[in-house]
Design a protein around this motif. Structure first.
Motif, short mmCIF file in Angstrom:
data_model
loop_
_atom_site.label_atom_id
_atom_site.label_comp_id
_atom_site.label_asym_id
_atom_site.label_seq_id
_atom_site.Cartn_x
_atom_site.Cartn_y
_atom_site.Cartn_z
N PHE A 149 0.85 -1.18 0.00
CA PHE A 149 0.00 0.00 0.00
C PHE A 149 0.89 1.23 0.00
O PHE A 149 1.86 1.31 0.76
CB PHE A 149 -0.91 0.04 1.23
N VAL A 150 0.55 2.20 -0.84
CA VAL A 150 1.26 3.47 -0.90
C VAL A 150 0.37 4.55 -0.30
O VAL A 150 -0.76 4.73 -0.74
CB VAL A 150 1.65 3.82 -2.35
N VAL A 151 0.88 5.25 0.69
CA VAL A 151 0.14 6.32 1.37
C VAL A 151 0.92 7.61 1.21
O VAL A 151 2.12 7.67 1.52
CB VAL A 151 -0.06 5.99 2.86
N VAL A 152 0.24 8.65 0.71
CA VAL A 152 0.86 9.96 0.49
C VAL A 152 -0.02 11.02 1.14
O VAL A 152 -1.24 11.00 0.99
CB VAL A 152 1.03 10.26 -1.01
N ALA A 153 0.61 11.94 1.87
CA ALA A 153 -0.11 13.04 2.51
C ALA A 153 0.70 14.31 2.35
O ALA A 153 1.93 14.30 2.45
CB ALA A 153 -0.36 12.74 3.99
N SER A 154 0.00 15.40 2.08
CA SER A 154 0.67 16.69 1.90
C SER A 154 0.88 17.36 3.24
O SER A 154 0.10 17.18 4.18
CB SER A 154 -0.17 17.59 0.99
N GLY B 1 -0.60 25.00 -2.23
CA GLY B 1 -0.85 24.52 -0.87
C GLY B 1 -2.19 23.83 -0.71
O GLY B 1 -2.84 23.98 0.33
N HIS B 2 -2.62 23.08 -1.72
CA HIS B 2 -3.88 22.35 -1.60
C HIS B 2 -3.70 21.14 -0.69
O HIS B 2 -2.76 20.37 -0.85
CB HIS B 2 -4.35 21.87 -2.97
N PRO B 3 -4.60 20.92 0.27
CA PRO B 3 -4.53 19.68 1.07
C PRO B 3 -4.75 18.46 0.18
O PRO B 3 -5.68 18.41 -0.62
CB PRO B 3 -5.67 19.85 2.08
N TYR B 4 -3.90 17.46 0.35
CA TYR B 4 -3.93 16.29 -0.52
C TYR B 4 -3.62 15.05 0.30
O TYR B 4 -2.70 15.04 1.14
CB TYR B 4 -2.91 16.43 -1.65
N ALA B 5 -4.38 13.99 0.08
CA ALA B 5 -4.15 12.69 0.72
C ALA B 5 -4.46 11.60 -0.29
O ALA B 5 -5.37 11.75 -1.12
CB ALA B 5 -5.00 12.52 1.98
N PHE B 6 -3.71 10.50 -0.20
CA PHE B 6 -3.84 9.46 -1.23
C PHE B 6 -3.46 8.10 -0.65
O PHE B 6 -2.52 7.98 0.13
CB PHE B 6 -2.92 9.79 -2.41
N TRP C 233 -7.51 5.81 -4.03
CA TRP C 233 -8.39 6.60 -3.18
C TRP C 233 -7.70 7.93 -2.92
O TRP C 233 -6.67 8.00 -2.24
CB TRP C 233 -8.67 5.86 -1.88
N GLU C 234 -8.27 8.99 -3.45
CA GLU C 234 -7.60 10.29 -3.50
C GLU C 234 -8.50 11.36 -2.90
O GLU C 234 -9.69 11.43 -3.22
CB GLU C 234 -7.26 10.62 -4.95
N THR D 269 -10.76 25.23 7.76
CA THR D 269 -11.25 24.77 6.47
C THR D 269 -11.07 23.26 6.36
O THR D 269 -10.39 22.64 7.17
CB THR D 269 -10.49 25.47 5.33
N GLN D 270 -11.68 22.70 5.36
CA GLN D 270 -11.65 21.26 5.20
C GLN D 270 -10.24 20.75 4.92
O GLN D 270 -9.47 21.39 4.21
CB GLN D 270 -12.59 20.84 4.08
N GLU D 271 -9.95 19.60 5.47
CA GLU D 271 -8.67 18.94 5.24
C GLU D 271 -8.87 17.75 4.33
O GLU D 271 -9.97 17.22 4.21
CB GLU D 271 -8.07 18.50 6.58
N ALA D 272 -7.80 17.35 3.68
CA ALA D 272 -7.85 16.16 2.82
C ALA D 272 -7.76 14.93 3.70
O ALA D 272 -6.75 14.72 4.38
CB ALA D 272 -6.72 16.20 1.81
N ILE D 273 -8.80 14.12 3.71
CA ILE D 273 -8.87 12.97 4.61
C ILE D 273 -9.26 11.72 3.82
O ILE D 273 -10.22 11.74 3.04
CB ILE D 273 -9.87 13.21 5.75
N VAL D 274 -8.52 10.66 4.02
CA VAL D 274 -8.87 9.33 3.51
C VAL D 274 -8.92 8.40 4.71
O VAL D 274 -7.93 8.26 5.44
CB VAL D 274 -7.86 8.82 2.48
N ARG D 275 -10.07 7.79 4.94
CA ARG D 275 -10.20 6.85 6.04
C ARG D 275 -10.91 5.60 5.54
O ARG D 275 -11.69 5.64 4.59
CB ARG D 275 -10.94 7.47 7.23
#
Length: 593
Positions: A271-276, A330-335, A347-348, A364-370
């Motif tokens: 699994f590859v997990v990326v977070a900004s 500076g966009h919130p990003y999670a993957f 899942w992005e 403000t909203q954050e990029a979240i993957v759960r």
């Protein structure tokens, strides 16, 4: 006389044959009776092969409740044969062959993480040979499995007859029934390991907070002092952490290329997990984009086109290069993805880079993957289930936020009317709202009116050269800058330059050079310990202009938490189990080779 005698003898012989007729009748009757007896015997005792009349046993439906960590219990229905009784049942079992990730390598990623629906997958060649594990008259068996070797097992059963119990002389041999359909069962893990939850949270520049990666309620990464993309790689066999590193893809193109190179070392068994964290777009090259798309990303590539690889020319009237709608960074990003799954199949999460002015409590909203990862005992890998990823509607459906909302607070009355005569593609669909102090500090400085040596304020001068001083109490003579930066400024009369109000000059304020000039290049790494290289008063009480989260450099925070797993392993990746199976101090399943 002779002729008479002859005729008498002939007559006597004829009379004798007539006398023997009843015996012939009896013989004929006996023959008919014997034939009828043979026919009746054939009806009741036909000549059959009892091996062909078996009703084979069937495996009972299996449920994980029938298994433990070290055992699997199976049962089956009784067999039946009209000509013989059951002498014994023969149960055979087998397990997957090859290394633990062999079946995972045979999977196709075309259907994302859907379960394999082909009952014949992966084929008999990928299992070990059948081994008889039980012979007896019972119809239940518990297979013992060594601890820490969670795996699946397949079972089949057949019944064999007793030759001494043949019913009648007709059946010649009893044999055994056909094998039952194959049943797949498995051992089970403890509840905290069988299904685990995870959360990935990426943050942006205009709403900075902690970038967070958590698996099974254990924090893998929690920091707010780095810039770029955080890459965490987990092995799907045991959900062990194999790689953890932050790449400054925002300012260092070499680091971005290195991230692409490291990602290419991993295959579909990970699994590859990326977070900004803070910002990441400026130096993301095309090679990194293609690598992320190889792992399942989709929206990642649009910023490579906008920021990284070529020069764009911004226009206030046209948007032919599609930069106005995505201005700023500076966009919130999670993957979360799997190498080889294909573009758009991961899942992005991608959110707006909205920023509000002095928003301590408004986040403000954050990029979240759960989601939830559950263990597949056949393929011996974790799969993802019930994954939820937040995504701004503008990036998901090209639907910009409505006026007077969190991400577009512009009044509805100021919304421009639709111009039906212009080219639609030239009109910016949406301009991000960035109202942070960092973005507006220049205007706040100018509005303070403290241009040396004439710091004029709170005085009105009429055309008749009449001066009107602000009638409010002196304690209320505060501009926006003075509220944020240590109190009132030094004020003078315009007509004679005498002092009107005693206060501070800009040079006398804390962090004067930092607030005016160098805050744009400041980050937690470049400012040194306790931010001494930038300003020692950063994030101190009663100084909102340099406060953590809302100041001109909101990423500078004193006492920030730093939680990060210590990974010392090398980038040498293999699918096989090896001695250095846990290069990082985190794993979910303990196993033995």
């Amino acid at each position: 006389m002779q002729c008479l005698c002859c005729s008498g003898e002939h007559r006597q012989a004829r009379n004798g044959s007539l006398a023997n007729r009843p015996s012939w009748r009896m013989l004929l009757a006996a023959l008919v009776a014997s034939l009828q007896t043979v026919a009746v015997h054939a009806d009741y005792f036909p000549s059959v092969n009892a091996k062909e009349t078996w009703q084979r046993p069937l495996m009972q439906p299996w449920d994980p409740l029938r298994a433990l960590k070290t055992s699997i219990t199976v049962s089956w229905t009784p067999a039946w044969n009209p000509w013989t009784s059951v002498d014994r049942y023969e149960l055979q079992a087998r397990r997957p062959g090859g290394d633990p990730l062999r079946l995972a390598d045979l999977e196709s990623l075309r259907y994302r993480e859907a379960d394999v629906e082909d009952e014949t997958w992966p084929g008999d060649d990928e299992w070990t040979t059948w081994k008889t594990v039980y012979v007896g008259v019972g119809r239940a068996f518990t297979l013992q499995v060594p601890d820490l070797t969670a795996h699946a097992a397949q079972f089949r059963v057949r019944a064999c007859g007793d030759p001494a119990s043949l019913a009648g002389p007709g059946p010649s041999e009893v044999g055994c029934s056909a094998w039952s359909p194959i049943q797949t069962a498995h051992t089970i893990l403890s509840a905290p390991k069988d299904k685990i939850n995870f959360i990935v949270r990426g943050t942006g520049m205009n709403a900075p907070t902690y970038t967070h990666i958590e698996v099974n309620r254990q924090v893998i990464y929690r920091r707010r002092d780095e810039t770029g993309l955080v890459l965490a790689v987990f092995r799907r066999l045991d959900f062990s952490l194999q790689w953890l590193r932050t790449y400054d893809t925002h300012r260092n193109r070499t680091a971005a290329l290195e991230m692409a190179t490291h990602l290419r070392h991993f295959n579909a068994s990970y699994f590859v997990v990326v977070a900004s964290t803070i910002a990441w777009e400026w130096q993301a090259p095309r090679s990194l984009v293609q690598t992320m798309e190889f792992c399942g990303a989709y929206h990642f590539g649009q910023w490579s086109h906008i920021f990284a690889e070529q020069v764009h020319y911004h226009s206030n009237t046209s948007d032919l290069q599609q930069t106005s709608s995505q201005q700023e960074f500076g966009h919130p990003y999670a993957f979360v993805g799997i190498p080889g799954i294909g573009s758009g199949m991961g899942w992005e999460s991608l959110m707006y880079n909205t920023g509000h002015y002095l928003a301590k409590t408004v986040k403000t909203q954050e990029a979240i993957v759960r989601g939830i990862a559950y263990f597949d005992y056949v393929a011996r890998i974790f799969r993802l289930q019930d994954v939820t990823a937040t995504k701004a509607l503008f990036y998901a459906k090209a639907q910009p936020p409505l006026p007077e909302t969190l991400h577009n607070p512009t009044p509805a009355r100021k919304k421009p009317e639709i111009d039906l005569f212009s080219i639609a593609s030239m009109q910016p669909a949406y301009t991000p709202y960035v109202g942070t102090l960092r973005a507006h500090i220049t205007k706040v400085l100018e509005a303070n009116g403290t241009v040396e040596p004439y710091n004029f304020a709170f005085v009105l001068t009429t055309d008749a050269r009449i001066f009107k001083v602000d009638p409010r109490p002196r304690s209320w003579w505060l501009t926006e800058l003075e509220k944020l930066w240590g109190g009132p400024s030094m004020r003078f009369w315009a007509h004679n330059q005498s002092m009107l109000y005693f206060g501070k000059t800009d040079d006398q304020r804390s962090c004067a050079r930092f607030v005016t000039y160098t805050h744009l290049q400041a980050d937690p790494q470049s400012c040194g310990p306790d931010f001494e290289d930038c300003c020692a008063s950063i994030d101190q009480p009663e100084l909102p202009i340099v406060e953590c989260g809302i100041g001109v450099s909101p990423t500078l925070c004193r006492g920030a938490e730093i939680e990060m797993a210590n990974c010392t392993g090398q980038i040498g990746i293999t699918n096989k189990t090896h001695q250095d199976k846990w290069p990082c101090p985190f794993w979910v399943i303990d196993w033995e080779s």
